[in-house]
Design an enzyme around this catalytic site. Structure first.
Site, PDB file in Angstrom:
ATOM      1  N   GLU A  87       0.903  -1.154   0.068  1.00 44.98           N
ATOM      2  CA  GLU A  87      -0.138   0.023   0.005  1.00 44.98           C
ATOM      3  C   GLU A  87       0.875   1.364   0.076  1.00 44.98           C
ATOM      4  O   GLU A  87       0.466   2.164  -0.912  1.00 44.98           O
ATOM      5  CB  GLU A  87      -0.687   0.064   1.248  1.00 44.98           C
ATOM      6  CG  GLU A  87      -1.992  -1.208   1.462  1.00 44.98           C
ATOM      7  CD  GLU A  87      -1.409  -2.165   2.256  1.00 44.98           C
ATOM      8  OE1 GLU A  87      -2.107  -2.717   2.994  1.00 44.98           O
ATOM      9  OE2 GLU A  87       0.044  -2.654   2.216  1.00 44.98           O
ATOM     10  N   CYS A 112      -0.027   1.204   7.162  1.00 45.87           N
ATOM     11  CA  CYS A 112      -0.648   1.555   5.955  1.00 45.87           C
ATOM     12  C   CYS A 112      -1.845   2.289   6.033  1.00 45.87           C
ATOM     13  O   CYS A 112      -2.456   3.276   5.172  1.00 45.87           O
ATOM     14  CB  CYS A 112      -0.802   0.221   5.105  1.00 45.87           C
ATOM     15  SG  CYS A 112       0.719  -0.696   4.761  1.00 45.87           S
TER      16      CYS A 112
END
Length: 160
Positions: free
Chosen positions: A49, A98
Site C-alpha cells: 500500500e 498503511c
C-alpha cells in the site's frame, strides 16, 4: 483486485508476503501498483500500500509538472500529494502503518480482499481509516475476491 493479486504473486516470488496493491484514479485508470518489498529491499516500510501510494502521488505530480498549464491532465498542481478521488485496492486489510498512510494521502476509497484478524486496521482489529477523530475517513469496501486473496496468503505461509 485481479491486478492486485498479480502484484501479490510478484511479492511471493521474491520471498515477500504476497500482498499487492493498485491505486486507481477517479476515472478508473491505473495510476500505480505495488507489492510487498520488505525482504527484497530491507525496508520495513515497503508494504504494498505504501509503495502504491508513493508511486501514485509521484505519477500525479509528474503528469502535472509536465503540462504547460501546471495542472496536467489531472487538474492537479505540480507537487500535489493528495490522492483525492482515488481508490486503493489491496489484497489484504491494511495494517496500522498503511492505514495511516491511507488517511494522510486522502485516498477516497479502500477496497480490500482478505481480512487480517491479527493486524488489520480497517475494521478487523482496529479501524484507523474510519476513526471519527481523524480529519479524513475513506470509504471501505471489504471482502472483494476474499477467498482468492486469503488462499494466496495461506498457500504462501503453508509452504514456509
Amino acid at each position: 483486485m485481479r491486478l492486485a493479486l498479480e502484484e501479490a504473486e510478484r511479492a511471493a516470488l521474491s520471498g515477500d508476503v504476497p500482498v499487492g496493491a493498485v491505486v486507481l484514479a477517479a476515472d478508473g485508470t491505473v495510476l500505480s501498483t505495488g507489492h510487498n518489498e520488505r525482504e527484497a529491499t530491507g525496508d520495513p516500510t515497503a508494504h504494498a500500500e505504501v509503495l502504491a501510494i508513493r508511486r501514485a502521488a509521484a505519477q500525479l505530480s509528474d503528469s502535472a509538472a509536465g503540462s504547460t498549464s501546471g495542472k496536467g491532465g489531472t487538474g492537479r498542481r505540480a507537487g500535489e500529494w493528495r490522492l483525492t478521488g482515488c481508490t486503493l485496492v489491496v489484497t489484504l486489510e491494511p495494517c496500522t502503518m498503511c492505514a495511516g498512510a491511507i488517511v494522510q494521502s486522502r485516498v477516497d476509497r479502500v477496497v480490500y480482499g482478505a481480512r487480517d484478524e491479527k493486524a488489520g486496521a480497517a475494521g478487523s482489529l482496529w479501524d484507523v481509516v474510519r476513526d471519527r477523530r481523524l480529519n479524513h475517513r475513506p470509504e471501505v469496501i471489504l471482502g472483494v475476491l476474499e477467498a482468492e486473496c486469503a488462499e494466496q496468503l495461506t498457500d504462501f505461509f503453508r509452504d514456509r
